[in-house]
Design a protein around this motif. Structure first.
Motif, PDB file in Angstrom:
ATOM      1  N   THR A 262     -13.447   7.955  11.510  1.00 56.82           N
ATOM      2  CA  THR A 262     -12.296   8.105  12.389  1.00 56.82           C
ATOM      3  C   THR A 262     -11.390   9.212  11.863  1.00 56.82           C
ATOM      4  O   THR A 262     -11.131   9.255  10.656  1.00 56.82           O
ATOM      5  CB  THR A 262     -11.496   6.787  12.417  1.00 56.82           C
ATOM      6  OG1 THR A 262     -12.388   5.725  12.678  1.00 56.82           O
ATOM      7  CG2 THR A 262     -10.403   6.813  13.455  1.00 56.82           C
ATOM      8  N   PRO A 263     -10.885  10.094  12.735  1.00 54.91           N
ATOM      9  CA  PRO A 263      -9.941  11.106  12.256  1.00 54.91           C
ATOM     10  C   PRO A 263      -8.683  10.418  11.722  1.00 54.91           C
ATOM     11  O   PRO A 263      -8.229   9.425  12.286  1.00 54.91           O
ATOM     12  CB  PRO A 263      -9.620  11.943  13.493  1.00 54.91           C
ATOM     13  CG  PRO A 263     -10.416  11.419  14.602  1.00 54.91           C
ATOM     14  CD  PRO A 263     -11.155  10.226  14.149  1.00 54.91           C
ATOM     15  N   VAL A 264      -8.116  10.946  10.645  1.00 55.04           N
ATOM     16  CA  VAL A 264      -7.002  10.291   9.961  1.00 55.04           C
ATOM     17  C   VAL A 264      -5.845  11.270   9.807  1.00 55.04           C
ATOM     18  O   VAL A 264      -6.052  12.429   9.474  1.00 55.04           O
ATOM     19  CB  VAL A 264      -7.454   9.815   8.561  1.00 55.04           C
ATOM     20  CG1 VAL A 264      -6.306   9.197   7.806  1.00 55.04           C
ATOM     21  CG2 VAL A 264      -8.588   8.838   8.662  1.00 55.04           C
TER      22      VAL A 264
ATOM     23  N   VAL B 205     -12.322  14.473   9.935  1.00 55.38           N
ATOM     24  CA  VAL B 205     -11.081  15.233  10.075  1.00 55.38           C
ATOM     25  C   VAL B 205      -9.954  14.441   9.419  1.00 55.38           C
ATOM     26  O   VAL B 205      -9.748  13.270   9.739  1.00 55.38           O
ATOM     27  CB  VAL B 205     -10.739  15.492  11.563  1.00 55.38           C
ATOM     28  CG1 VAL B 205      -9.445  16.260  11.695  1.00 55.38           C
ATOM     29  CG2 VAL B 205     -11.868  16.232  12.260  1.00 55.38           C
ATOM     30  N   VAL B 206      -9.239  15.101   8.493  1.00 52.80           N
ATOM     31  CA  VAL B 206      -8.109  14.466   7.812  1.00 52.80           C
ATOM     32  C   VAL B 206      -6.928  15.427   7.881  1.00 52.80           C
ATOM     33  O   VAL B 206      -7.024  16.563   7.444  1.00 52.80           O
ATOM     34  CB  VAL B 206      -8.428  14.154   6.331  1.00 52.80           C
ATOM     35  CG1 VAL B 206      -7.241  13.494   5.662  1.00 52.80           C
ATOM     36  CG2 VAL B 206      -9.667  13.292   6.217  1.00 52.80           C
TER      37      VAL B 206
ATOM     38  N   GLU C 145     -11.595   5.687   4.238  1.00 53.19           N
ATOM     39  CA  GLU C 145     -11.795   4.268   3.933  1.00 53.19           C
ATOM     40  C   GLU C 145     -10.632   3.707   3.128  1.00 53.19           C
ATOM     41  O   GLU C 145     -10.167   2.596   3.385  1.00 53.19           O
ATOM     42  CB  GLU C 145     -13.093   4.070   3.150  1.00 53.19           C
ATOM     43  CG  GLU C 145     -14.330   4.243   3.975  1.00 53.19           C
ATOM     44  CD  GLU C 145     -15.599   4.136   3.139  1.00 53.19           C
ATOM     45  OE1 GLU C 145     -15.515   3.805   1.943  1.00 53.19           O
ATOM     46  OE2 GLU C 145     -16.671   4.392   3.699  1.00 53.19           O
ATOM     47  N   ASN C 146     -10.150   4.471   2.157  1.00 56.65           N
ATOM     48  CA  ASN C 146      -9.030   4.018   1.332  1.00 56.65           C
ATOM     49  C   ASN C 146      -7.761   3.844   2.157  1.00 56.65           C
ATOM     50  O   ASN C 146      -6.952   2.958   1.883  1.00 56.65           O
ATOM     51  CB  ASN C 146      -8.771   4.984   0.178  1.00 56.65           C
ATOM     52  CG  ASN C 146      -9.840   4.936  -0.881  1.00 56.65           C
ATOM     53  OD1 ASN C 146     -10.578   3.965  -0.990  1.00 56.65           O
ATOM     54  ND2 ASN C 146      -9.950   5.992  -1.652  1.00 56.65           N
ATOM     55  N   MET C 147      -7.574   4.672   3.168  1.00 57.35           N
ATOM     56  CA  MET C 147      -6.376   4.593   3.993  1.00 57.35           C
ATOM     57  C   MET C 147      -6.347   3.327   4.853  1.00 57.35           C
ATOM     58  O   MET C 147      -5.291   2.930   5.322  1.00 57.35           O
ATOM     59  CB  MET C 147      -6.228   5.843   4.836  1.00 57.35           C
ATOM     60  CG  MET C 147      -5.873   7.030   3.974  1.00 57.35           C
ATOM     61  SD  MET C 147      -5.259   8.429   4.850  1.00 57.35           S
ATOM     62  CE  MET C 147      -3.911   7.777   5.757  1.00 57.35           C
ATOM     63  N   LYS C 148      -7.489   2.695   5.040  1.00 61.02           N
ATOM     64  CA  LYS C 148      -7.525   1.425   5.776  1.00 61.02           C
ATOM     65  C   LYS C 148      -6.877   0.306   4.961  1.00 61.02           C
ATOM     66  O   LYS C 148      -6.421  -0.679   5.515  1.00 61.02           O
ATOM     67  CB  LYS C 148      -8.973   1.051   6.114  1.00 61.02           C
ATOM     68  CG  LYS C 148      -9.601   1.940   7.150  1.00 61.02           C
ATOM     69  CD  LYS C 148     -11.046   1.550   7.392  1.00 61.02           C
ATOM     70  CE  LYS C 148     -11.718   2.516   8.343  1.00 61.02           C
ATOM     71  NZ  LYS C 148     -13.143   2.228   8.492  1.00 61.02           N
TER      72      LYS C 148
ATOM     73  N   LYS D 195       1.587   8.678  -0.132  1.00 62.65           N
ATOM     74  CA  LYS D 195       1.735   9.622  -1.241  1.00 62.65           C
ATOM     75  C   LYS D 195       0.416   9.775  -1.992  1.00 62.65           C
ATOM     76  O   LYS D 195       0.007  10.895  -2.335  1.00 62.65           O
ATOM     77  CB  LYS D 195       2.833   9.110  -2.175  1.00 62.65           C
ATOM     78  CG  LYS D 195       3.423  10.124  -3.081  1.00 62.65           C
ATOM     79  CD  LYS D 195       4.595   9.536  -3.839  1.00 62.65           C
ATOM     80  CE  LYS D 195       5.357  10.633  -4.527  1.00 62.65           C
ATOM     81  NZ  LYS D 195       6.544  10.121  -5.206  1.00 62.65           N
ATOM     82  N   GLU D 196      -0.260   8.653  -2.235  1.00 57.75           N
ATOM     83  CA  GLU D 196      -1.567   8.691  -2.904  1.00 57.75           C
ATOM     84  C   GLU D 196      -2.587   9.428  -2.038  1.00 57.75           C
ATOM     85  O   GLU D 196      -3.392  10.206  -2.547  1.00 57.75           O
ATOM     86  CB  GLU D 196      -2.085   7.272  -3.157  1.00 57.75           C
ATOM     87  CG  GLU D 196      -1.374   6.512  -4.235  1.00 57.75           C
ATOM     88  CD  GLU D 196      -1.885   5.089  -4.342  1.00 57.75           C
ATOM     89  OE1 GLU D 196      -2.365   4.741  -5.441  1.00 57.75           O
ATOM     90  OE2 GLU D 196      -1.821   4.349  -3.344  1.00 57.75           O
TER      91      GLU D 196
END
Length: 148
Positions: free
Chosen positions: A30-32, A63-64, A121-124, A131-132
């Motif tokens: 998923t684009p983030v 896409v990030v 995945e981490n952003m989920k 910030k991270e």
């Protein structure tokens, strides 16, 4: 006994699920957008992903969007790998013409793609701060610059 220990250790399944298999098959991450997830930003990154997926030479796109940069990592179909420079040039031209105000980092490197999928995945995870995520994105962009 040694062989069974090696087999059990080799079958260890630590780490993110998607990023491990993303080199083998299409994952369609998923684009983030990091930070503010306004409708404008979400529409922008979805539009970028749709434009890039329109290239018949590609089979997966990540896409990030960070504060200033948009990372576009993609995988090229096997038989198209001889034309990678031409594909990237065509992609950069399309992105610069369609989105002149944005700063794009475009990469076909598998390591960059894996890092982008892992970041998504981490952003989920609710404990993973913006910030991270921005710091990780900047590390990925630095990695891309080192490769060139």
């Amino acid at each position: 006994m040694m062989m069974s220990a090696v087999l059990v250790g080799g079958c260890n399944n630590d780490g993110p699920k998607e990023s491990g298999i993303s080199l083998i098959k299409t994952t369609n991450p998923t684009p983030v957008a990091i930070g503010k997830n306004t409708k404008k930003e979400l529409d922008l990154i979805q539009s970028v992903e749709k434009d890039i997926e329109g290239f018949k030479e590609l089979y997966d796109v990540a896409v990030v969007k960070g504060k200033e940069d948009i990372l576009v990592a993609y995988k090229v179909k096997h038989m198209q790998r001889f034309h990678m420079k031409k594909i990237e040039k065509k992609m950069n031209k399309l992105l610069e013409e369609k989105y002149p105000d944005e700063n794009f980092i475009v990469s076909s490197d598998y390591k960059i793609f894996l890092e982008a999928v892992e970041l998504e995945e981490n952003m989920k995870d609710s404990n993973y701060s913006g910030k991270e995520a921005e710091k990780k994105l900047q590390e990925i962009i630095e990695m891309k610059k080192e490769l060139t």
